[in-house]
Every structure is written in structure tokens, then in C-alpha cells.
Write an enzyme that holds these catalytic residues in place. Structure first.
Site, short mmCIF file in Angstrom:
data_model
loop_
_atom_site.label_atom_id
_atom_site.label_comp_id
_atom_site.label_asym_id
_atom_site.label_seq_id
_atom_site.Cartn_x
_atom_site.Cartn_y
_atom_site.Cartn_z
N THR A 192 0.74 -1.07 -0.43
CA THR A 192 -0.05 0.06 0.27
C THR A 192 0.70 1.34 0.00
O THR A 192 2.03 1.36 -0.11
CB THR A 192 -0.96 0.13 1.15
OG1 THR A 192 -1.40 -1.21 1.19
CG2 THR A 192 -2.00 0.94 1.12
N SER A 241 -10.99 -3.01 5.63
CA SER A 241 -9.43 -2.37 5.77
C SER A 241 -8.67 -0.94 6.49
O SER A 241 -10.10 -0.95 7.00
CB SER A 241 -9.73 -0.84 4.35
OG SER A 241 -8.31 -0.11 3.83
N GLY A 263 0.45 -0.36 5.09
CA GLY A 263 1.33 -1.76 6.62
C GLY A 263 0.06 -2.66 6.71
O GLY A 263 0.13 -2.93 8.08
#
Length: 568
Positions: free
Chosen positions: A389, A448, A470
């Protein structure tokens, strides 16, 4: 959301029982600043993406325009982390009216997905590594349509003018960065051996691309030309959509994605969740983002004396770790893409106080999930969320700001490539067992940990922004930096550079060698035996508004930078 005058009273009430923070320390990490009038800022995970964003801002583009240019470039130069085949959450601040808006571009499960899709014939979850690289892993990409929705509402420059820098870099080649070079060499992640990954990072002589080599991607340049001229239909219809379907419904563990699934994707525009911390309002996306977890973590910390201690005190990190464990227990049990997430209950002052009261003088067994007001009973969860990400922040010359976290889920997503970009493996962000709020379902968006935050002061003015990649560590990373910047009054760059500690369940993973002397021993005396950091390192990027202008910071753990410029 436009904030009422009563916000001042709310913030005053939130801060009245807290200690005064420590004075700022001298800066030890990259930071930039510029005069408060007529300025722009971009902080991303790669200098080429930062420059692409700034180039758009210099010619009169909005923060959203610049975000599109940054994402197009990151998809090329940081493909291990994000890309046009993935999804994102954007939290946007409008200087004109003070509104904060969330744009949800999280991927969706195909309509053929089922709660039992990750179970084998024996009824047990299938091998995770195999699932992550299978066709079954990919959700319908969302970032492109999300960016187009935001551009329709907040853009100033034409859509077709925002991709030239990335297109040129793809055609002419770009230098492989240290982080990309490390992953291009392969490793212990499942995608390293996937045919598309191997082919893309192998030179004609059979050797792998290394840091400093020039890598070209003509297929991606061609796709960007079509994306510029056709808009999102370049991905959601026609040959690229057909290629995505073909790639995900073939090979190992084929998925069920159809052209209809891709064409039907729609981003969501939502109101943010906001909560006070240290006289600042922190605004984050609602579920299926875990922003409510960050707000709960900060609310628990407000009920301790951590802000009056500072980063050299082992008790500070003990309190942060224990508060994190409580937050993660609740987040894991309650947050998902379901209608009954007890958001108000999780942030209810009395409930937060009861959760903060679980923090004793010494760490014990992992805390169980609580039952917040309005909820029934905690649900079982079996979600494992790897990292892959990126995060960036942008401010335009009008003072509009973007805080955006964007992802292909794990390193290089599923390892399957279409038209020069990697496809996500976001479906493996669902729980592998068919129960709980994060169970797989047709059309659902996986939970998420991405929590791009916008910060507002007591008058509703922009105060800053922060976020990180992370995986499930994002909440701890962003919480740490927010504590450092707002609680300990550190410059943003120094708050970002603070040691990371991720406490979840029985595990205490930390950058032990980065703590001040005595902290690790002090944690051990309190029952916390820190282990080496696991999973994806942080990639925090953020800024604060100061009397001298925007002061940004970029995570020294990654390849990025923060640049603030005065605009004439």
C-alpha cells in the site's frame, strides 16, 4: 461535512482533562516548509510521483488533479504498493466551504463470490499464499472510477491533461528505486515466482533489474494514452476489462469476475467520521475503512497521561501498546462492509472509558473484544491483512487538501499483470471463514485498515493530514504519528520517524533499535517483550499547518519525499 460553531466547545471538552505536551524536539527527519500564503505541498512515496503532483499544481491544478497524476506515476514507479488495478480511500478537504468528504474506491467482490470461497473441500481455509496469487484473489478495481468521481466534483484541469508525466516515464524509462529494486530481485513473498512478475523484472540477458537500472513499460504508456482519451471506460469496458476477466478466470484458483462485474463498479461518496484529539478534529473514512479504530485509539489515549510524558518514557509506549491491543480487539470483531457496525457505540465516551480502564500496570493476556452500546455480541474474525500500500498528501494553492491511501493489497498484488499494471489481490482481505462482519459476500468491499486522515482546528480550518500503508499495522502507524505530532508537539517529520510498535493480540512487534535508551527494558519490566517488526514497514506521509506555512514529512523508511513550494 461542514462543522458547526459548537465544535469549539467539543474540542475544549475533549482537551480539558489532559496534560500539557512536551516541547518540540529538534528535527531529525526530512521536512519542508514555505510561507503560509500562496503555497503548494506534495508528499508521496516516490520523488517522481511528488514531482508529477507538483507539476499539476504549478499549472493551476487542484489537489484532486494532482492526486490523479501522483497515482498514475506511483502505478509505474511503485507497483509493489499501489496501482490502477487496485483501490483507495481519499479524504478531501474543501477550503471554500470547510467540508470534508470521503471518496471510497475500495474494490468489490464479484457477484459470483461466496462466503465459503476460501474454504477447501475439507471445510478448512485454503493455503493463503496460493489464494493470494490465484485468480480468486482479485476484486473489481476501484481507484480509477473513484478518482474520476472526485475529479468531476473537485477538478480544475481537464482529465486528459493529467497523465503525461507518467506516460512519458513509462515510454522513456525510469530508474528503479532502492525499494522497488529490492522487491524486483524476488524474495519470500508468493508473488516473486509469478510469471508476470518474473517477466517484467527480467532483462533480455536473463538477469533481474536492480536499483538504478532503467525500466520501461510501453504497455502501461499505451494504457495511459487510452485512459486519458477515453476516461474510466479504458479500464471498465473494452479490451482492458476483457483482459482482466481473462487473467482472473484462468490459471490457479480461477475467480468468477465478469465483464458485468467490472462495468457495474461504482465508487461511494460518504461523510467522514470525526473525533477530537488534543484540540484537533481527526476526520477519517467510515467502514469498511477502519477509521473508527483510529478514533477509538486516540480517545483511549486521551484518558491516559501519555501526552505529558514523551517518547523517551517507557510508560508512554506501554500505554500506546495496551491501548492498541484494546482497539484492535474491537476493530477485528466489529468492522466490515455491513450495515450494523456499531460506530457510535465504539466511540461512546462511557464505553471508551471502560476500555481504557482495562490498561493496568502490567501487560496481561490479549484483551477480548467488548460489546459497545447498540451491539449484540462480538463476532469471530479470521482476517489476515498483508501490506502492499502507499499513502500521499497534497495541498493546492487554494488550500484544498487530499489525504489518500491506495493499494493493490500485498506486494505486486496478485502478481498478475494487465496492460502494464498489476491486479490487486484484495479479496484476501476478507476473512477466510464464512462468518463475522468481514465475511466474503457478492458485491461487498473487504474491510480495510487504510485510514487517510484530515485534521481540522477548532474553527474548522485545515490543520494537517496524515496516513500510512502497512496492512493491519496502519492504525498503529497513524496513531503513533498523530500522538507524536499532536500529543508530543513534534514536527511532522519527527513524529513520522518515531519508532513503530504494533501491539495486536499476543504480539508486540517493534523497531526495538530505534527507541530511546531504557525504553525496551522498561517495556519488558511491564510485561512487554518486543520482537522485531513484522509485515510491511510504515510509509507515513503527512503535514501540519503552522504559522510559517505547511510543514510536511516523509517516512524515512521508504523512497519518498515531501516538498512545499511558494507560488507566485
Amino acid at each position: 461535512m461542514k462543522w458547526p460553531v459548537s465544535l469549539l466547545a467539543l474540542l475544549a471538552l475533549a482537551g480539558c482533562a489532559t496534560s500539557e505536551p512536551n516541547p518540540p524536539a529538534a528535527s531529525t527527519a526530512p521536512a519542508t516548509t514555505a510561507p503560509a500564503n500562496r503555497q503548494i505541498l506534495a508528499a508521496t512515496a516516490h520523488p517522481m510521483a511528488t514531482e508529477a503532483a507538483l507539476a499539476v499544481l504549478r499549472r493551476g491544478g487542484s489537489a484532486v488533479d494532482a492526486a490523479i497524476a501522483a497515482q498514475a506515476m506511483l502505478s509505474l514507479v511503485e507497483p509493489q504498493s499501489s496501482g490502477l488495478g487496485g483501490g483507495a480511500f481519499m479524504t478531501y478537504f474543501s477550503a471554500k466551504d470547510g467540508r470534508v468528504t470521503v471518496y471510497n474506491g475500495r474494490e468489490t467482490a464479484p457477484m459470483g463470490a461466496s462466503p465459503r470461497m476460501f474454504l477447501g473441500a475439507d471445510g478448512k481455509p485454503i493455503n493463503r499464499g496460493a489464494a493470494m496469487t490465484g485468480g480468486i484473489a482479485t476484486g473489481v478495481p476501484g481507484v480509477v472510477r473513484m478518482l474520476k468521481l472526485a475529479h468531476d466534483e473537485q477538478g480544475k484541469l481537464p482529465w486528459n491533461s493529467l497523465f503525461a508525466d507518467a506516460e512519458r516515464a513509462a515510454d522513456q524509462g525510469f530508474p528503479v528505486s532502492p525499494r522497488l529494486g529490492r522487491f524486483a530481485q524476488g524474495g519470500r513473498y508468493a508473488q516473486a515466482s509469478q510469471p508476470d512478475v518474473v517477466a517484467y523484472f527480467t532483462k533480455p540477458d536473463g538477469s533481474r533489474y536492480q536499483t538504478g537500472d532503467t525500466l520501461k513499460n510501453p504497455a502501461y504508456a499505451d494504457f495511459l494514452r487510452r485512459l486519458a482519451s477515453q476516461g474510466p471506460d479504458a479500464l471498465y469496458a473494452g479490451r482492458t476489462a476483457a483482459a482482466i476477466v481473462a487473467k482472473t478466470t484462468s490459471g490457479s484458483l480461477p475467480g468468477t469476475m465478469t465483464l458485468k462485474d467490472i462495468a457495474a463498479y461504482r465508487p461511494i461518496k460518504a461523510e467522514p467520521l470525526c473525533g477530537p484529539y488534543r484540540m484537533i478534529l481527526v476526520c477519517v473514512p467510515p467502514p469498511p475503512s477502519s477509521g473508527v479504530g483510529l478514533l477509538q485509539l486516540l480517545a483511549i489515549l486521551e484518558r491516559t497521561d501519555i501526552a505529558g510524558r514523551g517518547p523517551a518514557d517507557p510508560q508512554s509506549w506501554y500505554l500506546f501498546a495496551e491501548a492498541s491491543r484494546v482497539m484492535y480487539a474491537d476493530r477485528d470483531a466489529w468492522v466490515g462492509d455491513v450495515a450494523d457496525v456499531p460506530v457510535k457505540g465504539l466511540l461512546d465516551p462511557a464505553y471508551v472509558a471502560s476500555r481504557a480502564a482495562l490498561i493496568g500496570p502490567r501487560a496481561g493476556p490479549p484483551p477480548a473484544a467488548g460489546t459497545p452500546p447498540g451491539a449484540t455480541a462480538p463476532k469471530r474474525d479470521a482476517t489476515v491483512e498483508p501490506g502492499g500500500t502507499s499513502h500521499f498528501v497534497i495541498v493546492d494553492t487554494w488550500g484544498n487538501a487530499v489525504s489518500m491511501t491506495t493499494t493493490v493489497e500485498s506486494i505486486f498484488g496478485s502478481g498478475r499483470m494487465v496492460d502494464g499494471f498489476f491486479l490487486n489481490n484484495q479479496m484476501t482481505d476478507f476473512s477466510f471463514i464464512p462468518e463475522g462482519p468481514n465475511a466474503v459476500g457478492p458485491g461487498k468491499r473487504p474491510r480495510s485498515s487504510m485510514t487517510p486522515a484530515i485534521l481540522l482546528d477548532g474553527k474548522g480550518h485545515l490543520a494537517g493530514a496524515i496516513g500510512s500503508p502497512g496492512g493491519n499495522s496502519i492504525l498503529a502507524y497513524v496513531g503513533k504519528a498523530t500522538l507524536g505530532a499532536l500529543g508530543w508537539k513534534l514536527p511532522m517529520a519527527d513524529a513520522i520517524a518515531l519508532p513503530n510498535i504494533v501491539a495486536r493480540g499476543p504480539n508486540f512487534n517493534a523497531e526495538a533499535d530505534k527507541f530511546a535508551p531504557g525504553v525496551v527494558d522498561g517495556l519488558f519490566a511491564r510485561g512487554i517483550d518486543v520482537r522485531g517488526a513484522s509485515g510491511e514497514e510504515s510509509g507515513l506521509h503527512g503535514f501540519l499547518v503552522t504559522p510559517n506555512g505547511y510543514v510536511g514529512g516523509a517516512d524515512p523508511r521508504r523512497d519518498g519525499n515531501s516538498v512545499t513550494e511558494a507560488v507566485q
